[in-house]
Design a protein around this motif. Sequence first.
Motif, PDB file in Angstrom:
ATOM      1  N   GLY A   1      43.841  31.313  46.971  1.00 61.70           N
ATOM      2  CA  GLY A   1      44.178  30.017  47.554  1.00 61.70           C
ATOM      3  C   GLY A   1      44.149  28.915  46.523  1.00 61.70           C
ATOM      4  N   SER A   2      44.785  27.802  46.881  1.00 60.44           N
ATOM      5  CA  SER A   2      44.835  26.647  45.986  1.00 60.44           C
ATOM      6  C   SER A   2      43.432  26.106  45.747  1.00 60.44           C
ATOM      7  CB  SER A   2      45.720  25.557  46.594  1.00 60.44           C
ATOM      8  OG  SER A   2      45.715  24.402  45.799  1.00 60.44           O
ATOM      9  N   GLY A   3      43.155  25.773  44.501  1.00 55.54           N
ATOM     10  CA  GLY A   3      41.856  25.220  44.147  1.00 55.54           C
ATOM     11  C   GLY A   3      40.789  26.256  43.892  1.00 55.54           C
ATOM     12  N   THR A   4      41.160  27.548  43.973  1.00 56.17           N
ATOM     13  CA  THR A   4      40.164  28.596  43.765  1.00 56.17           C
ATOM     14  C   THR A   4      39.898  28.822  42.284  1.00 56.17           C
ATOM     15  OG1 THR A   4      40.823  29.700  45.807  1.00 56.17           O
ATOM     16  CG2 THR A   4      39.578  31.004  44.210  1.00 56.17           C
TER      17      THR A   4
ATOM     18  N   SER B   1      38.554  23.129  40.452  1.00 62.43           N
ATOM     19  CA  SER B   1      38.668  24.518  40.888  1.00 62.43           C
ATOM     20  C   SER B   1      37.274  25.091  41.100  1.00 62.43           C
ATOM     21  CB  SER B   1      39.431  25.365  39.855  1.00 62.43           C
ATOM     22  OG  SER B   1      38.764  25.359  38.606  1.00 62.43           O
ATOM     23  N   GLN B   2      37.178  26.043  41.994  1.00 67.70           N
ATOM     24  CA  GLN B   2      35.891  26.703  42.209  1.00 67.70           C
ATOM     25  C   GLN B   2      35.471  27.484  40.961  1.00 67.70           C
ATOM     26  OE1 GLN B   2      33.897  26.561  44.948  1.00 67.70           O
ATOM     27  NE2 GLN B   2      35.271  25.151  45.988  1.00 67.70           N
ATOM     28  N   ILE B   3      36.445  28.115  40.309  1.00 64.05           N
ATOM     29  CA  ILE B   3      36.160  28.965  39.149  1.00 64.05           C
ATOM     30  C   ILE B   3      37.116  28.589  38.021  1.00 64.05           C
ATOM     31  CG2 ILE B   3      35.995  31.330  38.288  1.00 64.05           C
ATOM     32  CD1 ILE B   3      35.815  32.238  41.228  1.00 64.05           C
TER      33      ILE B   3
ATOM     34  N   GLY C   1      47.665  45.105  39.633  1.00 60.58           N
ATOM     35  CA  GLY C   1      46.225  45.033  39.420  1.00 60.58           C
ATOM     36  C   GLY C   1      45.784  43.926  38.492  1.00 60.58           C
ATOM     37  N   ALA C   2      46.670  43.001  38.129  1.00 60.82           N
ATOM     38  CA  ALA C   2      46.294  41.911  37.227  1.00 60.82           C
ATOM     39  C   ALA C   2      45.249  41.043  37.918  1.00 60.82           C
ATOM     40  CB  ALA C   2      47.525  41.089  36.858  1.00 60.82           C
ATOM     41  N   TRP C   3      44.011  41.090  37.422  1.00 66.55           N
ATOM     42  CA  TRP C   3      42.910  40.483  38.171  1.00 66.55           C
ATOM     43  C   TRP C   3      42.982  38.963  38.186  1.00 66.55           C
ATOM     44  CZ3 TRP C   3      38.997  37.512  35.879  1.00 66.55           C
ATOM     45  CH2 TRP C   3      38.925  37.545  34.483  1.00 66.55           C
ATOM     46  N   LEU C   4      43.485  38.327  37.141  1.00 64.56           N
ATOM     47  CA  LEU C   4      43.616  36.876  37.159  1.00 64.56           C
ATOM     48  C   LEU C   4      44.585  36.433  38.242  1.00 64.56           C
ATOM     49  CD1 LEU C   4      43.750  35.396  33.534  1.00 64.56           C
ATOM     50  CD2 LEU C   4      41.968  35.171  35.246  1.00 64.56           C
ATOM     51  N   LYS C   5      45.715  37.105  38.307  1.00 66.43           N
ATOM     52  CA  LYS C   5      46.724  36.758  39.312  1.00 66.43           C
ATOM     53  C   LYS C   5      46.185  36.991  40.721  1.00 66.43           C
ATOM     54  CE  LYS C   5      50.910  35.726  40.737  1.00 66.43           C
ATOM     55  NZ  LYS C   5      50.730  35.980  42.179  1.00 66.43           N
ATOM     56  N   ARG C   6      45.475  38.073  40.938  1.00 65.41           N
ATOM     57  CA  ARG C   6      44.930  38.364  42.264  1.00 65.41           C
ATOM     58  C   ARG C   6      43.880  37.338  42.666  1.00 65.41           C
ATOM     59  NH1 ARG C   6      42.695  44.106  42.828  1.00 65.41           N
ATOM     60  NH2 ARG C   6      42.498  43.363  44.986  1.00 65.41           N
ATOM     61  N   LEU C   7      43.084  36.888  41.703  1.00 62.84           N
ATOM     62  CA  LEU C   7      42.076  35.872  41.993  1.00 62.84           C
ATOM     63  C   LEU C   7      42.737  34.542  42.358  1.00 62.84           C
ATOM     64  CD1 LEU C   7      39.025  35.598  42.109  1.00 62.84           C
ATOM     65  CD2 LEU C   7      39.036  34.924  39.712  1.00 62.84           C
ATOM     66  N   ALA C   8      43.839  34.222  41.678  1.00 60.55           N
ATOM     67  CA  ALA C   8      44.557  32.984  41.991  1.00 60.55           C
ATOM     68  C   ALA C   8      45.177  33.024  43.377  1.00 60.55           C
ATOM     69  CB  ALA C   8      45.643  32.729  40.941  1.00 60.55           C
TER      70      ALA C   8
END
Length: 566
Positions: free
Chosen positions: A346-349, A307-309, A336-343
């Motif tokens: 895209g795949s592998g992010t 994963s990138q992050i 506004g759940a930031w973990l979910k929004r970051l996921a």
Amino acid sequence: APLNVQMSALLDDVEDHVSVVAHCAERCHLLDRLGISFREAYSRLQIAVTCECSETDHCPEPVARAHETIPHMTVVTVPYDFGLSRGKSLLTRLVQTEFVLVLDDDFTHSFHSCLECMLWRMRSRHHSLWKPFDILGFPVLEDERLFGAFRGKIRVTKQQLFLEPMVEQSTPDGCARVDICPMVFLARTSRFRAFKFQENLRVGEHEQFFYSNAYLGMQVAVCWDSSFPHFRVNTMSEAYVKRRERMPVLMQSAFRSLGFERAMFLFKKYDHGNMEDYEELLEKSVPPWYISDDTCGPRPAPPVPFSQILILVHSTADTQGALYRQVLRGNSGAAGAWLKRLADYGSGTVQWIFAVSVRDNTPVSPEVLAEQSEHKDVLIVQQGHRRDDTGVEEATTEQMLKIFAQIRDFQFRWLIVSRQDVFVHVERLVAALQGQNPPGGKVLGLWQAGVGAAATALAGAAGAASSLMAAGSAAAHQLDARFFALSRDVFSLLVSPQLMSRLQTSGPDASFGDKSLLTGGLNSWFRGFAVERISLPGMHFEQGLGATGRCPPGGTLALHPVSPEQ
């Protein structure tokens, strides 16, 4: 008293035991240069070469003839596109000596070429009584100056062929056993005939020869006391250029026929802890754990995909911690759940882990165990949080080292460490990370110049000597441990066994306070590292800001504390 001297000598005449062979296509005039260079040193050394006909000539079968001007040299005219594999196989069948020196058409003999030395190595008791060399290579100095040493170990991973510059073993006389060397070497003729060439290959025969015959016990070594110059010739004839232009297509076809989807030749040793090396492999779409580094072989495949992050969230084992985790996963429907929004980028992010702290000697609740089984993203860590001087619970340094040890084999570019009650603006975080390419040697977070009351209190308690230490480090920058990011190479340094076992996890620090708390421990470690300390904009960690109901300042990237509802 008489002086006793023991001497070892090579009793063989190389002209009786060695023949030279070379294959040529479209530049047969180079064979004269090769033959003349050997005749200057050896008057009767047998030389046999093949010369391919041009595409327009009619040459249905190989025809051997003696060279017109160079004695003891045989030239075999072969059909067009005969190929290196078939050419070398044909020449080897003509050789009558015990050893055969295989060269390319643009090599010559020179003052630093020592056939006697190479034959001596073949006869050496260091090797002949154990695993005698079948093939003895030499350094091709001209090529090594241009692009590196083409020798080392062969490894196949997921239908990908890797040539790595690793040495299997160094021998007592200075030679090195390897899996592959350049296709110029001294070979035992009887063994060389037994080895298999795929004669239908026009190119790619080099890799096929060494890879396939390793299963027949072929012993390959390189010694450094002899070399034959490689005088590259820039041949630009129409027929030769035509051959060169088709080479990439033929190479791909050859590797696929051998079962390889890709071949990669590594002319340097890669370091997994070096972010430049790590980024280079990622840019070439090569999983870094496929590549051996300078200290060991290939790494095991990571337990989760790259994963990138990778985000590590410190969480608690109580009801409030379970609510935070539910919100951050997006299971509560919170937009506004930031973990979910970051996921969602895209795949592998992104991958995340919740490090759930459980106090020592306290059983893990069934609810946490059920959550771990369901979501597969919970890491249970004993020895829970401690309270700092302000009464706020904070993860301990020893706890963090235990977590780092658990995720040592994970593969990522950035590691973000956060508390569960930190809110993050996803777009601003992504923009901040993208602005830090290449991500090497960097620690991002809230860096504050100077220190607070902790250092002053420690200095007052420790006396004049500690006062001087505190004054000398007053300009030290302190990282806030509630939210920060590490580039992968910094993480790799921290988790290296040699360093990890020596990192202090307790005791006072004159600049950063209690090293058993994460803030004090992290900053005491980073003090000795040559890392870029990059302060992220928009970090607002004032106490009570998230609970007052006031809107955060514009441009906020991270906010602490926030409740699950917020």
